[in-house]
Write an enzyme that holds these catalytic residues in place. Structure first.
Site, PDB file in Angstrom:
ATOM      1  N   GLU A 115      46.928  37.943  38.773  1.00  0.00           N
ATOM      2  CA  GLU A 115      45.617  37.292  38.742  1.00  0.00           C
ATOM      3  C   GLU A 115      45.663  35.883  39.330  1.00  0.00           C
ATOM      4  OE1 GLU A 115      43.082  39.227  37.867  1.00  0.00           O
ATOM      5  OE2 GLU A 115      44.450  40.833  37.321  1.00  0.00           O
TER       6      GLU A 115
ATOM      7  N   PHE B  91      42.237  41.409  27.525  1.00  0.00           N
ATOM      8  CA  PHE B  91      40.988  42.110  27.809  1.00  0.00           C
ATOM      9  C   PHE B  91      40.864  42.368  29.296  1.00  0.00           C
ATOM     10  CE2 PHE B  91      36.354  41.959  28.771  1.00  0.00           C
ATOM     11  CZ  PHE B  91      35.966  43.092  28.069  1.00  0.00           C
ATOM     12  N   GLY B  92      40.598  43.615  29.651  1.00  0.00           N
ATOM     13  CA  GLY B  92      40.360  43.987  31.038  1.00  0.00           C
ATOM     14  C   GLY B  92      38.909  44.347  31.260  1.00  0.00           C
ATOM     15  N   TYR B  93      38.311  43.778  32.295  1.00  0.00           N
ATOM     16  CA  TYR B  93      36.914  44.056  32.636  1.00  0.00           C
ATOM     17  C   TYR B  93      36.764  44.459  34.097  1.00  0.00           C
ATOM     18  CZ  TYR B  93      37.192  39.346  34.570  1.00  0.00           C
ATOM     19  OH  TYR B  93      37.564  38.236  35.286  1.00  0.00           O
ATOM     20  N   GLY B  94      37.856  44.404  34.849  1.00  0.00           N
ATOM     21  CA  GLY B  94      37.871  44.793  36.261  1.00  0.00           C
ATOM     22  C   GLY B  94      38.996  45.791  36.485  1.00  0.00           C
ATOM     23  N   SER B  95      39.893  45.464  37.407  1.00  0.00           N
ATOM     24  CA  SER B  95      40.966  46.410  37.735  1.00  0.00           C
ATOM     25  C   SER B  95      41.921  46.661  36.570  1.00  0.00           C
ATOM     26  CB  SER B  95      41.750  45.925  38.958  1.00  0.00           C
ATOM     27  OG  SER B  95      42.396  44.697  38.689  1.00  0.00           O
TER      28      SER B  95
END
Length: 187
Positions: A94, A9-13
């Site tokens: 990350e 899941f991506g919520y930023g870059s």
């Protein structure tokens, strides 16, 4: 989903900089977290002398008056033959204080059932976690001024804001809107 499926899941870059192989992507949300610029960045959008700010997920329990808390983002299905390589890459990308966690993802397409995804979260126990120790004005000023090996912090912010507007134009995160107004004022 099968038990061999591996989703991130991506919520930023990860929304706008998906430089890893994936076989499918779905727009949707996770529940129980807010997206906040509470993670310092000395390795991408700042330096040790002047850390930038990037997003992390903050548990909704820190904001007891809020209900139905959701974070919009994108889930990526990683091809089975690429999982180890992608996880190794994302662990490195990350590395600035983020841990892998499993959460439920709710696809925007309501015909699909929720399923588990891996998400990288900068939690309170990492040295880059700033928490709510700074005002939104201070965070905005930092975003305007900071720059690191991956570029200007303000570019990170506007890439994310634009990506979120494309994903769901009618659902802009109120914190992103506040920051956007302040950043436009300070630059």
């Amino acid at each position: 989903m099968t038990c061999e499926d591996f989703w991130v899941f991506g919520y930023g870059s990860l929304i706008w900089k998906t430089d890893f192989p994936y076989s499918e992507k779905l727009i949707g949300h996770i529940k129980g977290y807010f997206r906040r610029f509470w993670q310092a960045s000395t390795d991408h959008r700042g330096t040790p002398d002047y850390p930038g700010r990037v997003v992390t997920l903050v548990p909704a329990s820190l904001f007891p008056d809020e209900i139905d808390v959701r974070t919009l983002g994108v889930a990526y299905r990683i091809p089975s033959g690429q999982i180890d390589k992608v996880v190794q890459y994302l662990d490195y990308r990350e590395k600035g204080g983020y841990d892998k966690c499993r959460v439920s993802f709710y696809p925007k397409e309501s015909i699909l059932d929720p399923f588990d995804v891996v998400v990288y979260i900068g939690k309170e126990d990492n040295p880059m976690y700033m928490g709510g120790s700074e005002s939104v004005e201070t965070i905005a000023e930092t975003i305007v001024k900071a720059e690191g090996p991956s570029g200007k912090n303000i570019d990170y912010f506007f890439e994310l804001a634009e990506a979120l507007e494309i994903l769901e134009p009618s659902d802009m995160d109120p914190e992103m809107s506040r920051l956007k107004n302040l950043i436009n004022k300070y630059r």
